[in-house]
Design a protein around this motif. Structure first.
Motif, short mmCIF file in Angstrom:
data_model
loop_
_atom_site.label_atom_id
_atom_site.label_comp_id
_atom_site.label_asym_id
_atom_site.label_seq_id
_atom_site.Cartn_x
_atom_site.Cartn_y
_atom_site.Cartn_z
N VAL A 167 -3.35 3.02 -14.10
CA VAL A 167 -3.82 3.96 -13.08
C VAL A 167 -2.67 4.86 -12.66
N SER B 63 -8.12 -0.69 -21.41
CA SER B 63 -7.65 -0.35 -20.07
C SER B 63 -6.43 0.54 -20.15
N LEU C 279 -1.52 -2.13 -12.68
CA LEU C 279 -2.89 -1.87 -12.25
C LEU C 279 -3.56 -0.97 -13.27
N THR C 280 -4.74 -1.35 -13.69
CA THR C 280 -5.41 -0.60 -14.76
C THR C 280 -6.84 -0.25 -14.38
#
Lengths: 460, 180
Positions: free
Chosen positions: B54, B51, B65-66
């Motif tokens: 973002v 991941s 947040l990924t």
């Protein structure tokens, strides 16, 4: 184990003087080492030239939730798993096995919390994952023993128990995190910071709708092989009258708050956290619709009223243990311009823009939102009934996800706080302020009245 | 020549190969071998997710947040004999001793691979078929207890094929060790 079932004030059977003496001895030794009272135990370990700055952890309660917590924390570096404790031998063995398989070390095994706290002099923190009615006694006991505590929600089965935890945490000066793990979930923090507060995608939030719908199959009694159960006398000494109570304590009024507490606590916490205030009243209805022999309601619906700076708002919440359909579990914040429906599961998370709200294209271009993959339903032409319906809202999604187990960020925050590198995302006081209204849902349902929530209901 | 022209004895079969029978056994042997080996290997499969943060407003977000990608991988660390979803249910069954379940969980994957490879190369074909049949019977016992009737029927087909293969053994060719 020489602990009695908790009394009404959640005072454990163990001698208070003994605990106080142990607390005194630990505090005294720390003071002798030139450390201030209440300094994190990890610092005292460092002062005694410990081989590393590992945080030494023990588990109180080794059932299913301990497994969830362990799986969420085993990838966090700098932790030494020193001890496990439960009254059920199989659970202790399973927790021992999980730790040994993952790290190769053998934690010491205990069947008695007080025995563990007395012998494990090097512990820094404990994770309390016992039945709800033991949360307060175990948390208070550990805090008074000079340990940092991560305790599962609901804080207690009684509001008095929860109050005792806040007082013990603040008196001890130790870190006490309550397991409302959504408070550390990046998806929730981002939604509140950037979407609801920063870009105000909802506009004026007037309504909140939350639910946890669980089907009958998932709500069945827990059963295990009789040979794995503790002796009846041991169960009795811990406040369980029989094996059924021991395994299914969530359905008994003296041991748990029932579904509104087990499942609703996570989500009603989000209502209060996102709105930044407590409700002013609660009305509720509940019954034993399917599981007639259980003490708690199997289905509960409630409405909280709020006064927010933007105006009044109402929050509806339902917990069902008899039907899974209807979208699973989520919290939806519904406003004049949009709705953010968030859940711990990506699948239940949706964001909608009202058709007459300002365009969200700039937000999409800057990466704050993604366009939803499902197209909005087309308006039905020539349908007389549909003509009364609003135009379908556009669907959007969060720009990213959480790539860790849901509990991991909350536990990371706990360890950072233990190391003095962060403040807790859900300390005992904040957890209490958010949980307090939940304690009044069942009484409101039983009374069939709207309860006006005052300082007396909501304060420590 | 039909397979059940059972009047022919083994000496006839050895002296005059029945190509239909030989090919039939090869196909059956190959199917059962591949079924076992691949199933065994799959028990060492898992997923590895990667991941990255973002980008929001031109910079990687600081919230965590990924965007994730998950790839299927194989390795000893991913081994799971009895599927996790079934393991707990088996453990709750009073007729399945915990030690037996643990042992079965450990040996199931290796057993399927070894028996499958033995069958593939023709090493003690009868023994390997018998072993494979017993593994499927053992799996059937668990599914009967869990009332998984579809799974029981599914395994019954496997057992039937094993039994059929044992009947075809006189047509065994291209085998390393025919004796057993």
């Amino acid at each position: 184990m020489n602990l009695a079932p908790p009394a009404a004030d959640n005072t454990p059977r163990s001698s208070a003087s003994e605990l106080t003496r142990r607390s005194f001895l630990r505090s005294g030794s720390a003071a002798g080492a030139g450390l201030v009272l209440g300094a994190p135990a990890v610092l005292s370990a460092a002062a005694q030239a410990a081989p590393s700055d590992e945080i030494r952890v023990g588990f109180i309660g080794c059932g299913k939730q301990q497994e969830v917590l362990f799986n969420a924390m085993k990838n966090i570096p700098g932790i030494h798993y020193a001890a496990v404790c439960d009254i059920m031998k199989d659970r202790v063995g399973a927790a021992f096995g999980r730790i040994r398989a993952a790290f190769g070390n053998s934690p010491r095994r205990y069947f008695d919390v007080e025995d563990m706290l007395a012998k494990e002099k090097d512990l820094d923190a404990v994770f309390v994952a016992t039945p709800d009615f033991w949360h307060a006694p175990h948390t208070v006991m550990a805090l008074e023993s000079g340990l940092h505590v991560y305790c599962e929600k609901m804080m207690s089965n009684t509001i008095e128990g929860a109050r005792s935890m806040v007082k013990a945490a603040e008196t001890s000066g130790k870190v006490c995190q309550i397991g409302h793990q959504r408070r550390s979930n990046p998806r929730y923090v981002y939604t509140l910071d950037q979407l609801i507060n920063g870009n105000q995608v909802c506009g004026h939030i007037t309504s909140i709708n939350g639910q946890w719908n669980r089907g009958v199959k998932s709500s069945q009694d827990i059963k295990v092989k009789a040979s794995t159960l503790p002796d009846l006398a041991v169960m009795n000494s811990y406040g369980f009258k029989d094996a059924h109570q021991f395994l299914n304590w969530r359905w008994y009024r003296d041991l748990s708050g029932g579904p509104i507490s087990d499942l609703g606590a996570h989500q009603i916490d989000i209502f209060n956290w996102f709105l930044g205030t407590a409700p002013t009243s609660v009305m509720a209805s509940g019954d034993k619709n399917h599981f007639k022999n259980r003490e708690h309601f199997d289905n509960v619906m409630c409405v909280f009223e709020y006064d927010t700076p933007a105006g009044g708002a109402r929050a509806f919440y339902q917990v069902l243990t008899t039907t899974s359909a209807g979208g699973g579990y989520y919290e939806a914040f519904m406003g004049t311009e949009g709705t953010v429906q968030i859940s711990e599961r990506d699948a239940y998370t949706n964001i909608y823009r009202e058709s007459d709200a300002p365009s969200w294209d700039p937000l999409v271009q800057r990466g704050f939102l993604k366009r939803g993959s499902a197209p909005a339903p087309a308006a039905a032409e020539g349908n007389v009934i549909a003509a009364y319906a609003s135009a379908a809202p556009e669907a959007y999604e969060l720009p990213g996800a959480l790539s860790k187990p849901p509990h991991q960020p909350h536990i990371e925050n706990f360890f950072q706080a233990v190391r003095g590198q962060a403040t807790l995302n859900c300390d005992a006081r904040h957890a209490f302020e958010s949980e307090a209204p939940i304690y009044w849902v069942n009484p409101a349902a039983e009374a069939g009245q709207t309860l006006q929530l005052s300082e007396e209901h909501l304060s420590v | 020549m039909g397979y059940h022209s059972g009047m022919k004895d083994a000496s006839d079969l050895n002296s005059k190969p029945d190509l239909g029978g030989v090919f039939g056994f090869w196909v059956l042997r190959l199917w059962l071998a591949v079924r076992a080996v691949v199933t065994g290997i799959e028990k060492y499969s898992g997923s590895r997710s990667s991941s990255e943060a973002v980008t929001i407003d031109g910079a990687p977000n600081t919230y965590g947040l990924t965007a994730s990608q998950s790839d299927k991988v194989y390795g000893l660390e991913h081994y799971h004999g009895v599927p996790e979803t079934l393991a707990q249910r088996f453990a709750d069954e009073p007729l399945i001793p915990g030690a037996m379940l643990s042992l079965f969980d450990k040996v199931l994957g290796p057993a399927l691979i070894v028996l499958g490879l033995m069958l593939l190369v023709g090493l003690a074909t009868r023994i390997s078929l018998l072993g494979m049949g017993l593994v499927y019977v053992a799996l059937t016992v668990g599914l009967i207890l869990l009332k998984q009737d579809a799974g029981v029927a599914w395994l019954g087909v496997h057992v039937g094929l094993v039994a059929l293969a044992l009947n075809y053994v006189p047509h065994n060719r291209l085998a390393i060790l025919k004796k057993w």
